[in-house]
Design a protein around this motif. Structure first.
Motif, PDB file in Angstrom:
ATOM      1  N   ASN A   1       0.819  -1.214   0.000  1.00 52.11           N
ATOM      2  CA  ASN A   1       0.000   0.000   0.000  1.00 52.11           C
ATOM      3  C   ASN A   1       0.852   1.263   0.000  1.00 52.11           C
ATOM      4  N   ILE A   2       1.996   1.215   0.676  1.00 52.30           N
ATOM      5  CA  ILE A   2       2.902   2.370   0.663  1.00 52.30           C
ATOM      6  C   ILE A   2       3.477   2.567  -0.728  1.00 52.30           C
ATOM      7  N   LEU A   3       3.837   1.477  -1.393  1.00 54.74           N
ATOM      8  CA  LEU A   3       4.303   1.575  -2.777  1.00 54.74           C
ATOM      9  C   LEU A   3       3.239   2.209  -3.658  1.00 54.74           C
ATOM     10  N   GLU A   4       2.026   1.726  -3.552  1.00 56.33           N
ATOM     11  CA  GLU A   4       0.965   2.156  -4.457  1.00 56.33           C
ATOM     12  C   GLU A   4       0.412   3.534  -4.129  1.00 56.33           C
ATOM     13  N   ARG A   5       0.456   3.928  -2.835  1.00 61.26           N
ATOM     14  CA  ARG A   5      -0.267   5.129  -2.429  1.00 61.26           C
ATOM     15  C   ARG A   5       0.583   6.160  -1.700  1.00 61.26           C
ATOM     16  N   GLY A   6       1.606   5.707  -0.982  1.00 65.23           N
ATOM     17  CA  GLY A   6       2.397   6.633  -0.195  1.00 65.23           C
ATOM     18  C   GLY A   6       1.815   6.874   1.185  1.00 65.23           C
ATOM     19  N   LEU A   7       2.467   7.753   1.940  1.00 67.66           N
ATOM     20  CA  LEU A   7       2.076   8.036   3.319  1.00 67.66           C
ATOM     21  C   LEU A   7       1.730   9.513   3.487  1.00 67.66           C
ATOM     22  N   HIS A   8       0.698   9.778   4.263  1.00 66.22           N
ATOM     23  CA  HIS A   8       0.385  11.159   4.624  1.00 66.22           C
ATOM     24  C   HIS A   8       1.470  11.653   5.586  1.00 66.22           C
ATOM     25  N   PRO A   9       1.843  12.932   5.496  1.00 64.65           N
ATOM     26  CA  PRO A   9       2.891  13.457   6.389  1.00 64.65           C
ATOM     27  C   PRO A   9       2.641  13.206   7.873  1.00 64.65           C
ATOM     28  N   PHE A  10       1.383  13.144   8.288  1.00 69.84           N
ATOM     29  CA  PHE A  10       1.076  12.960   9.701  1.00 69.84           C
ATOM     30  C   PHE A  10       1.437  11.564  10.222  1.00 69.84           C
ATOM     31  N   VAL A  11       1.594  10.594   9.342  1.00 68.56           N
ATOM     32  CA  VAL A  11       1.932   9.240   9.793  1.00 68.56           C
ATOM     33  C   VAL A  11       3.339   8.829   9.357  1.00 68.56           C
ATOM     34  N   ARG A  12       3.997   9.677   8.609  1.00 72.37           N
ATOM     35  CA  ARG A  12       5.275   9.286   8.005  1.00 72.37           C
ATOM     36  C   ARG A  12       6.325   8.912   9.050  1.00 72.37           C
ATOM     37  N   THR A  13       6.494   9.715  10.079  1.00 75.07           N
ATOM     38  CA  THR A  13       7.542   9.439  11.065  1.00 75.07           C
ATOM     39  C   THR A  13       7.333   8.091  11.733  1.00 75.07           C
ATOM     40  N   GLU A  14       6.105   7.812  12.170  1.00 75.24           N
ATOM     41  CA  GLU A  14       5.834   6.538  12.828  1.00 75.24           C
ATOM     42  C   GLU A  14       6.004   5.379  11.850  1.00 75.24           C
ATOM     43  N   ALA A  15       5.498   5.545  10.641  1.00 77.75           N
ATOM     44  CA  ALA A  15       5.601   4.469   9.655  1.00 77.75           C
ATOM     45  C   ALA A  15       7.060   4.174   9.315  1.00 77.75           C
ATOM     46  N   TRP A  16       7.868   5.219   9.230  1.00 80.34           N
ATOM     47  CA  TRP A  16       9.276   5.026   8.906  1.00 80.34           C
ATOM     48  C   TRP A  16      10.007   4.264  10.016  1.00 80.34           C
ATOM     49  N   LYS A  17       9.530   4.396  11.238  1.00 86.82           N
ATOM     50  CA  LYS A  17      10.159   3.644  12.317  1.00 86.82           C
ATOM     51  C   LYS A  17       9.969   2.145  12.119  1.00 86.82           C
ATOM     52  N   PHE A  18       8.858   1.760  11.519  1.00 82.57           N
ATOM     53  CA  PHE A  18       8.659   0.355  11.178  1.00 82.57           C
ATOM     54  C   PHE A  18       9.468  -0.016   9.934  1.00 82.57           C
ATOM     55  N   LEU A  19       9.419   0.838   8.930  1.00 82.96           N
ATOM     56  CA  LEU A  19      10.080   0.538   7.659  1.00 82.96           C
ATOM     57  C   LEU A  19      11.590   0.402   7.803  1.00 82.96           C
ATOM     58  N   THR A  20      12.180   1.205   8.683  1.00 83.98           N
ATOM     59  CA  THR A  20      13.639   1.179   8.847  1.00 83.98           C
ATOM     60  C   THR A  20      14.117   0.086   9.786  1.00 83.98           C
ATOM     61  N   GLY A  21      13.222  -0.398  10.650  1.00 82.66           N
ATOM     62  CA  GLY A  21      13.638  -1.361  11.662  1.00 82.66           C
ATOM     63  C   GLY A  21      13.854  -0.728  13.022  1.00 82.66           C
ATOM     64  N   TYR A  22      13.592   0.551  13.146  1.00 83.53           N
ATOM     65  CA  TYR A  22      13.633   1.233  14.450  1.00 83.53           C
ATOM     66  C   TYR A  22      12.663   0.533  15.402  1.00 83.53           C
ATOM     67  N   TYR A  23      11.474   0.215  14.887  1.00 83.03           N
ATOM     68  CA  TYR A  23      10.500  -0.604  15.604  1.00 83.03           C
ATOM     69  C   TYR A  23      10.409  -1.970  14.938  1.00 83.03           C
ATOM     70  N   SER A  24      10.106  -2.976  15.721  1.00 82.33           N
ATOM     71  CA  SER A  24       9.787  -4.288  15.165  1.00 82.33           C
ATOM     72  C   SER A  24       8.344  -4.286  14.675  1.00 82.33           C
ATOM     73  N   TRP A  25       8.092  -4.956  13.562  1.00 86.95           N
ATOM     74  CA  TRP A  25       6.731  -5.070  13.048  1.00 86.95           C
ATOM     75  C   TRP A  25       5.857  -5.877  14.003  1.00 86.95           C
ATOM     76  N   GLN A  26       6.468  -6.674  14.876  1.00 92.60           N
ATOM     77  CA  GLN A  26       5.702  -7.515  15.801  1.00 92.60           C
ATOM     78  C   GLN A  26       5.501  -6.858  17.173  1.00 92.60           C
ATOM     79  N   SER A  27       5.929  -5.614  17.325  1.00 93.08           N
ATOM     80  CA  SER A  27       5.895  -4.978  18.642  1.00 93.08           C
ATOM     81  C   SER A  27       4.503  -4.474  19.007  1.00 93.08           C
ATOM     82  N   SER A  28       4.261  -4.403  20.316  1.00 93.19           N
ATOM     83  CA  SER A  28       3.034  -3.792  20.834  1.00 93.19           C
ATOM     84  C   SER A  28       3.307  -2.319  21.134  1.00 93.19           C
ATOM     85  N   GLN A  29       2.251  -1.595  21.465  1.00 99.66           N
ATOM     86  CA  GLN A  29       2.412  -0.184  21.799  1.00 99.66           C
ATOM     87  C   GLN A  29       3.338  -0.003  23.001  1.00 99.66           C
ATOM     88  N   ASP A  30       3.164  -0.822  24.035  1.00 98.15           N
ATOM     89  CA  ASP A  30       4.018  -0.730  25.226  1.00 98.15           C
ATOM     90  C   ASP A  30       5.474  -1.036  24.888  1.00 98.15           C
TER      91      ASP A  30
END
Length: 338
Positions: A52-81
């Motif tokens: 979906n990111i390939l096809e549509r991109g990210l709104h600026p309001f979610v970009r920072t958080e999404a990039w944390k997943f995309l880069t590996g800063y966050y694990s895709w399997q992590s919880s909010q805590d």
């Protein structure tokens, strides 16, 4: 180096016909939040989100958080805590690195000439940055940017400072709220993209694959470029060093391409297809005007104010052409994997 083969069935469902239609609105905050359950765990697959990111991109309001997943800063399997804990750990680790740097700085200044030269280069590069928007508002903090670049140089022995990093890190500073986020996002971005923008690691490999791609898809143009000198394609290294940053009309366009590169969709090494698509933009001019190697480079450098979606679509069409031609032959793939 990895191949240009499809990642999996979800990315294989993408087609040239889709990429030519008008792009759907980017993923906004409401939709992004809907990807998670009540515990902050992903309810959608990583693959679904990346396509979906390939096809549509990210709104600026979610970009920072999404990039944390995309880069590996966050694990895709992590919880909010768990992500709150990760953020706290990243901040503490960054502060510890800053303290370490303060302690060893006198030693570096006295014993390492390269450190002094690099520090001066960073300071000079940052001073050249235009740090204001059209209304005169200051966009970045140059002192903070210099600190992050110096720390990256001292801590990341693989990716030594090179001219252009100041421009790249500036975009991370504009995206992130805190210095530790800027620092770690940049480090993880380099890792996730295989250091493809680092001169001593990935740039040469990208240029080699680009040469192979031109020969495979456009032998007439390849022969013409060879006639202009062996270094014609090699001279395009600034595209990769800056991750195409100077080719776009806005920061949003740069972020749009970079987040696609982070998804690994529709294939790995997508940056090579992007470069090939840009080279195709000057193809007819190069062939018709019988340009010299220097003139070809100038024409390529004049590719500015590009639209990221148009370029991504063009590169996706190149990918579709490769799939159509069935590039699974061993000779071609072995060249790509070098």
């Amino acid at each position: 180096m990895t191949t240009l083969s499809p990642e999996n069935s979800l990315s294989a469902r993408w087609s040239a016909s889709f990429i030519l239609v008008k792009r759907k609105p980017p993923i906004d905050k409401t939709e992004w939040d809907g990807f998670f359950d009540e515990n902050g765990l992903l309810a959608k697959s990583r693959d679904f989100i990346c396509v979906n990111i390939l096809e549509r991109g990210l709104h600026p309001f979610v970009r920072t958080e999404a990039w944390k997943f995309l880069t590996g800063y966050y694990s895709w399997q992590s919880s909010q805590d768990e992500r709150l804990t990760v953020d706290s750990t990243r901040r503490k680790n960054y502060e510890a690195l800053c303290e370490m740097y303060k302690k060893i700085q006198p030693l570096l200044e006295n014993l390492h000439r390269n450190f002094m030269e690099t520090r001066n280069t960073i300071a000079y590069d940052i001073q050249k940055l235009y740090d204001k928007d059209p209304l005169g508002n200051v966009l970045i903090d140059k002192k903070r940017l210099e600190k992050i670049l110096l720390l990256s140089y001292v801590c990341n022995t693989q990716a030594e400072y090179q001219q252009g990093f100041h421009e790249m890190v500036m975009l991370f500073q504009l995206m992130a709220e805190h210095d530790h986020e800027t620092f770690w996002l940049f480090q993880f971005f380099l890792q996730k993209t295989g250091n493809s923008c680092v001169i001593k690691i990935g740039v040469g490999k990208n240029l080699d694959v680009l040469n192979i791609l031109i020969n495979f898809l456009d032998p007439v143009f390849a022969e013409h470029l060879r006639g202009k000198g062996a270094g014609t394609v090699q001279s395009l290294f600034p595209w990769f060093c800056l991750c195409f940053q100077r080719a776009f009309k806005s920061f949003d366009d740069v972020w749009r391409l970079w987040e696609v590169l982070l998804t690994g969709k529709p294939c790995r090494n997508f940056q090579v297809l992007v470069a090939y698509s840009m080279l195709q933009m000057v193809r007819e001019q190069v062939l018709q005007e019988s340009m010299t190697s220097d003139s070809i480079l100038l024409a390529c450098n004049n590719l500015i104010d590009l639209d990221a979606d148009v370029l991504i679509s063009a590169a996706c069409l190149v990918y579709a052409e490769l799939i159509q031609k069935d590039v699974s032959g061993p000779d071609y793939l072995s060249s790509l994997s070098k």
